[in-house]
Design a protein around this motif. Structure first.
Motif, PDB file in Angstrom:
ATOM      1  N   ASP A 126       0.826  -1.211   0.000  1.00  0.00           N
ATOM      2  CA  ASP A 126       0.000   0.000   0.000  1.00  0.00           C
ATOM      3  C   ASP A 126       0.862   1.264   0.000  1.00  0.00           C
ATOM      4  O   ASP A 126       0.520   2.264  -0.632  1.00  0.00           O
ATOM      5  CB  ASP A 126      -0.930   0.006   1.219  1.00  0.00           C
ATOM      6  CG  ASP A 126      -2.035  -1.032   1.097  1.00  0.00           C
ATOM      7  OD1 ASP A 126      -2.290  -1.491  -0.037  1.00  0.00           O
ATOM      8  OD2 ASP A 126      -2.632  -1.379   2.140  1.00  0.00           O
ATOM      9  N   GLU A 127       1.985   1.215   0.708  1.00  0.00           N
ATOM     10  CA  GLU A 127       2.846   2.395   0.781  1.00  0.00           C
ATOM     11  C   GLU A 127       3.446   2.742  -0.585  1.00  0.00           C
ATOM     12  O   GLU A 127       3.704   3.906  -0.892  1.00  0.00           O
ATOM     13  CB  GLU A 127       3.971   2.170   1.794  1.00  0.00           C
ATOM     14  CG  GLU A 127       4.884   1.010   1.450  1.00  0.00           C
ATOM     15  CD  GLU A 127       5.752   0.576   2.609  1.00  0.00           C
ATOM     16  OE1 GLU A 127       6.970   0.818   2.534  1.00  0.00           O
ATOM     17  OE2 GLU A 127       5.217   0.013   3.576  1.00  0.00           O
ATOM     18  N   HIS A 128       3.662   1.718  -1.418  1.00  0.00           N
ATOM     19  CA  HIS A 128       4.164   1.961  -2.778  1.00  0.00           C
ATOM     20  C   HIS A 128       3.103   2.645  -3.619  1.00  0.00           C
ATOM     21  O   HIS A 128       3.389   3.571  -4.386  1.00  0.00           O
ATOM     22  CB  HIS A 128       4.563   0.648  -3.449  1.00  0.00           C
ATOM     23  CG  HIS A 128       5.629  -0.108  -2.718  1.00  0.00           C
ATOM     24  ND1 HIS A 128       5.742  -1.474  -2.764  1.00  0.00           N
ATOM     25  CD2 HIS A 128       6.628   0.336  -1.902  1.00  0.00           C
ATOM     26  CE1 HIS A 128       6.763  -1.862  -2.021  1.00  0.00           C
ATOM     27  NE2 HIS A 128       7.309  -0.779  -1.487  1.00  0.00           N
ATOM     28  N   LEU A 129       1.866   2.185  -3.492  1.00  0.00           N
ATOM     29  CA  LEU A 129       0.776   2.680  -4.326  1.00  0.00           C
ATOM     30  C   LEU A 129       0.448   4.144  -4.048  1.00  0.00           C
ATOM     31  O   LEU A 129      -0.185   4.803  -4.874  1.00  0.00           O
ATOM     32  CB  LEU A 129      -0.474   1.818  -4.121  1.00  0.00           C
ATOM     33  CG  LEU A 129      -0.329   0.356  -4.577  1.00  0.00           C
ATOM     34  CD1 LEU A 129      -1.512  -0.481  -4.108  1.00  0.00           C
ATOM     35  CD2 LEU A 129      -0.198   0.281  -6.101  1.00  0.00           C
ATOM     36  N   LYS A 130       0.886   4.656  -2.909  1.00  0.00           N
ATOM     37  CA  LYS A 130       0.617   6.051  -2.569  1.00  0.00           C
ATOM     38  C   LYS A 130       1.492   7.017  -3.368  1.00  0.00           C
ATOM     39  O   LYS A 130       1.174   8.205  -3.467  1.00  0.00           O
ATOM     40  CB  LYS A 130       0.830   6.274  -1.071  1.00  0.00           C
ATOM     41  CG  LYS A 130      -0.183   5.552  -0.194  1.00  0.00           C
ATOM     42  CD  LYS A 130       0.134   5.734   1.286  1.00  0.00           C
ATOM     43  CE  LYS A 130      -0.852   4.976   2.159  1.00  0.00           C
ATOM     44  NZ  LYS A 130      -0.517   5.093   3.611  1.00  0.00           N
ATOM     45  N   ASN A 131       2.585   6.508  -3.920  1.00  0.00           N
ATOM     46  CA  ASN A 131       3.505   7.355  -4.700  1.00  0.00           C
ATOM     47  C   ASN A 131       3.064   7.343  -6.162  1.00  0.00           C
ATOM     48  O   ASN A 131       3.546   6.546  -6.971  1.00  0.00           O
ATOM     49  CB  ASN A 131       4.938   6.846  -4.552  1.00  0.00           C
ATOM     50  CG  ASN A 131       5.952   7.801  -5.142  1.00  0.00           C
ATOM     51  OD1 ASN A 131       5.635   8.623  -5.993  1.00  0.00           O
ATOM     52  ND2 ASN A 131       7.198   7.680  -4.703  1.00  0.00           N
TER      53      ASN A 131
END
Length: 222
Positions: A126-131
């Motif tokens: 999920d943290e990747h998808l925020k970028n």
């Protein structure tokens, strides 16, 4: 009478002369309707095809793939994974643009690229998808490379040392024949095929071994 359909005729391992003889038998002796589907630009390179075409084939029709409708269908097939389906659909504009730049007409290859992107999404955190910016760059690079791999214009080994291959292409330091990767880079003027959002090792794992490692992706993104 029966209607017989021969698809992907340019891929047949049977000699063209033998294949056309069989088709001629069905048309002339068995009075069947026969439909041949294939890339005629490739078929016409074979003298036997061109010679037999005049005697056997009564009508030739050019077809154009309906890319947009096909892409929507491929995305619909992801319905069992709604978040992945939404992710791919959100990037449909980029996928379509890159497919056009590829110069390919194979919807089969396009489907493989969309399926690959769906698998990649499943391995992202999920943290990747925020970028958003990094994700978009990743999608564009990944789809272009997937198209090249599945169309056999690139192999996983061609993905080694992408940044240096791109550097030598840009600097024009030598007059040697461009590598397969360099030719691919030329095909996609709006895509950075050397982008390191996904490093070389990850891409080789994916396209050589089918491994989508969450740990490797985390290291690459971080």
């Amino acid at each position: 009478s029966y209607t017989l359909v021969f698809d992907d005729t340019e891929r047949s391992l049977m000699p063209q002369k033998e294949m056309m003889s069989i088709i001629s038998y069905f048309v002339e002796r068995r009075k069947c309707r026969v439909v041949l589907i294939g890339d005629e630009t490739k078929l016409e390179k074979c003298p036997e095809y061109s010679e037999a075409k005049e005697k056997t084939i009564g009508r030739t029709v050019d077809t154009e793939p309906q890319h947009d409708a096909a892409f929507e269908h491929f995305i619909d097939l992801l319905k069992k994974k709604p978040t992945t389906q939404k992710f791919v659909r959100d990037h449909l504009g980029d996928i379509s643009e890159i497919f056009k730049q590829s110069g390919l007409n194979s919807l089969r290859v396009a489907r493989y690229a969309i399926e690959d992107l769906g698998r990649l999404h499943g391995a992202l955190l999920d943290e990747h998808l925020k970028n958003a910016d990094a994700i978009r760059q990743m999608v564009r690079t990944f789809v272009a490379i997937s198209l090249e791999i599945h169309s056999k214009r690139l192999s996983p080994s061609d993905l080694i040392d992408r940044s240096n291959q791109t550097f030598f292409l840009a600097s024009d330091e030598d007059n040697s024949t461009p590598s397969a990767f360099q030719n691919a880079s030329i095909r996609y003027p709006s895509v950075d095929l050397s982008s390191d959002v996904l490093n070389d090792d990850i891409l080789q794992e994916i396209f050589d071994k089918g491994i989508y490692s969450k740990d490797s992706l985390r290291i690459s993104f971080d």
